[in-house]
Design a protein around this motif. Structure first.
Motif, mmCIF file in Angstrom:
data_model
loop_
_atom_site.group_PDB
_atom_site.id
_atom_site.type_symbol
_atom_site.label_atom_id
_atom_site.label_comp_id
_atom_site.label_asym_id
_atom_site.label_seq_id
_atom_site.Cartn_x
_atom_site.Cartn_y
_atom_site.Cartn_z
ATOM 1 N N GLN A 1 -8.358 -3.932 -1.525
ATOM 2 C CA GLN A 1 -8.658 -2.715 -2.291
ATOM 3 C C GLN A 1 -8.960 -1.531 -1.371
ATOM 4 O OE1 GLN A 1 -8.580 -2.038 -5.546
ATOM 5 N NE2 GLN A 1 -7.946 -4.092 -6.179
ATOM 6 N N THR A 2 -9.535 -1.805 -0.192
ATOM 7 C CA THR A 2 -9.945 -0.732 0.716
ATOM 8 C C THR A 2 -9.013 -0.554 1.911
ATOM 9 O OG1 THR A 2 -11.381 -2.237 1.948
ATOM 10 C CG2 THR A 2 -12.361 -1.042 0.093
ATOM 11 N N LYS B 1 -3.385 12.310 2.120
ATOM 12 C CA LYS B 1 -4.270 11.392 1.417
ATOM 13 C C LYS B 1 -4.446 10.120 2.218
ATOM 14 C CE LYS B 1 -3.314 13.024 -3.267
ATOM 15 N NZ LYS B 1 -2.956 12.604 -4.649
ATOM 16 N N GLU B 2 -5.473 9.371 1.870
ATOM 17 C CA GLU B 2 -5.711 8.095 2.532
ATOM 18 C C GLU B 2 -4.750 7.034 1.988
ATOM 19 O OE1 GLU B 2 -10.488 8.561 3.524
ATOM 20 O OE2 GLU B 2 -9.782 7.011 2.152
ATOM 21 N N ARG B 3 -4.553 6.017 2.795
ATOM 22 C CA ARG B 3 -3.740 4.895 2.351
ATOM 23 C C ARG B 3 -4.449 4.207 1.191
ATOM 24 N NH1 ARG B 3 -1.098 1.130 6.877
ATOM 25 N NH2 ARG B 3 -0.456 3.233 7.436
ATOM 26 N N GLU B 4 -3.694 3.856 0.166
ATOM 27 C CA GLU B 4 -4.304 3.234 -1.004
ATOM 28 C C GLU B 4 -3.568 1.965 -1.388
ATOM 29 O OE1 GLU B 4 -4.181 5.626 -4.521
ATOM 30 O OE2 GLU B 4 -1.995 5.800 -4.515
ATOM 31 N N PHE B 5 -4.337 1.059 -1.958
ATOM 32 C CA PHE B 5 -3.822 -0.219 -2.425
ATOM 33 C C PHE B 5 -2.889 -0.011 -3.614
ATOM 34 C CE2 PHE B 5 -3.711 -4.526 -3.783
ATOM 35 C CZ PHE B 5 -3.996 -4.551 -5.137
ATOM 36 N N GLN C 1 0.799 5.700 1.016
ATOM 37 C CA GLN C 1 0.057 6.838 1.549
ATOM 38 C C GLN C 1 0.852 8.110 1.307
ATOM 39 O OE1 GLN C 1 -1.147 6.510 5.679
ATOM 40 N NE2 GLN C 1 -2.754 8.035 5.398
ATOM 41 N N ALA D 1 -3.259 -1.780 -8.564
ATOM 42 C CA ALA D 1 -4.062 -0.569 -8.744
ATOM 43 C C ALA D 1 -3.911 -0.108 -10.190
ATOM 44 C CB ALA D 1 -3.587 0.520 -7.796
ATOM 45 N N SER E 1 -3.483 2.692 -11.345
ATOM 46 C CA SER E 1 -2.476 3.743 -11.497
ATOM 47 C C SER E 1 -1.063 3.219 -11.652
ATOM 48 C CB SER E 1 -2.532 4.696 -10.300
ATOM 49 O OG SER E 1 -2.306 3.983 -9.091
ATOM 50 N N PHE F 1 0.855 -1.172 0.000
ATOM 51 C CA PHE F 1 0.000 0.000 0.000
ATOM 52 C C PHE F 1 0.897 1.230 0.000
ATOM 53 C CE2 PHE F 1 -4.170 -1.818 0.902
ATOM 54 C CZ PHE F 1 -3.828 -3.077 1.365
#
Length: 125
Positions: A107-108, A42-46, A38, A60, A62, A36
Motif C-alpha cells: 500500500q505504501t 506525484k508519488e508512486r502509488e499502489f 506514478q 486501490a 481508484s 504501481f
C-alpha cells in the motif's frame, strides 16, 4: 528477479489496455506480484497486487471494478487489464515483486524487493 513491463500507450477515455510484465531470473510462482503507478509530480502509488497463485488480490480504491490483475506463472507473466480508462489513470506503470506479502508495504510502496522499468499509459479526454 528481473521484470519487464510492456503494453502501455496512448488511448482515449473509456478505452482499455492490458499491461504485461514478464519476470526472469527467479521462480516466478514464488513471488507476490503487483503494479504501481506514478504520475508527473506525484508519488508512486499502489494499483494492484496478486499473491502466490492469485490466492489474494487487492486493488486501490481508484481502480476497483475497472482494473483486474492476473498472473500466468507458467509464462512468468503478470497482467493488468485496465478497462474504462480515465485521464486520471495517466501515469508510468511499474510492476513489482516481493517474496513476502506485507499489505502495508504494498500500500505504501515501501520495502518491495524488486521493481521493473515502467511503461507509460496516457489517457486523453
Amino acid at each position: 528477479v528481473q521484470l519487464q513491463a510492456s503494453g502501455g500507450g496512448l488511448v482515449q477515455a473509456g478505452a482499455s489496455l492490458r499491461l504485461s510484465c514478464v519476470g526472469s531470473g527467479g521462480t516466478f510462482s514464488m513471488y507476490v506480484m503487483g503494479w504501481f503507478r506514478q504520475a508527473p509530480g506525484k508519488e508512486r502509488e499502489f494499483v494492484a497486487v496478486s499473491t502466490w497463485g492469485g490466492g489474494v488480490t487487492d486493488y486501490a480504491d481508484s481502480v476497483k471494478d475497472r482494473f483486474t490483475i492476473s498472473r500466468d506463472d507458467a509464462r512468468n507473466t503478470v497482467y493488468l487489464q485496465m478497462n474504462n480508462l480515465k485521464p486520471e489513470d495517466t501515469a508510468e506503470y511499474y510492476c513489482a515483486a516481493d517474496r513476502m506479502y506485507n499489505a502495508y508495504a504494498w500500500q505504501t510502496a515501501n520495502g518491495i524487493d524488486f521493481w521493473g522499468k515502467g511503461t507509460q499509459v496516457t489517457v486523453s479526454s
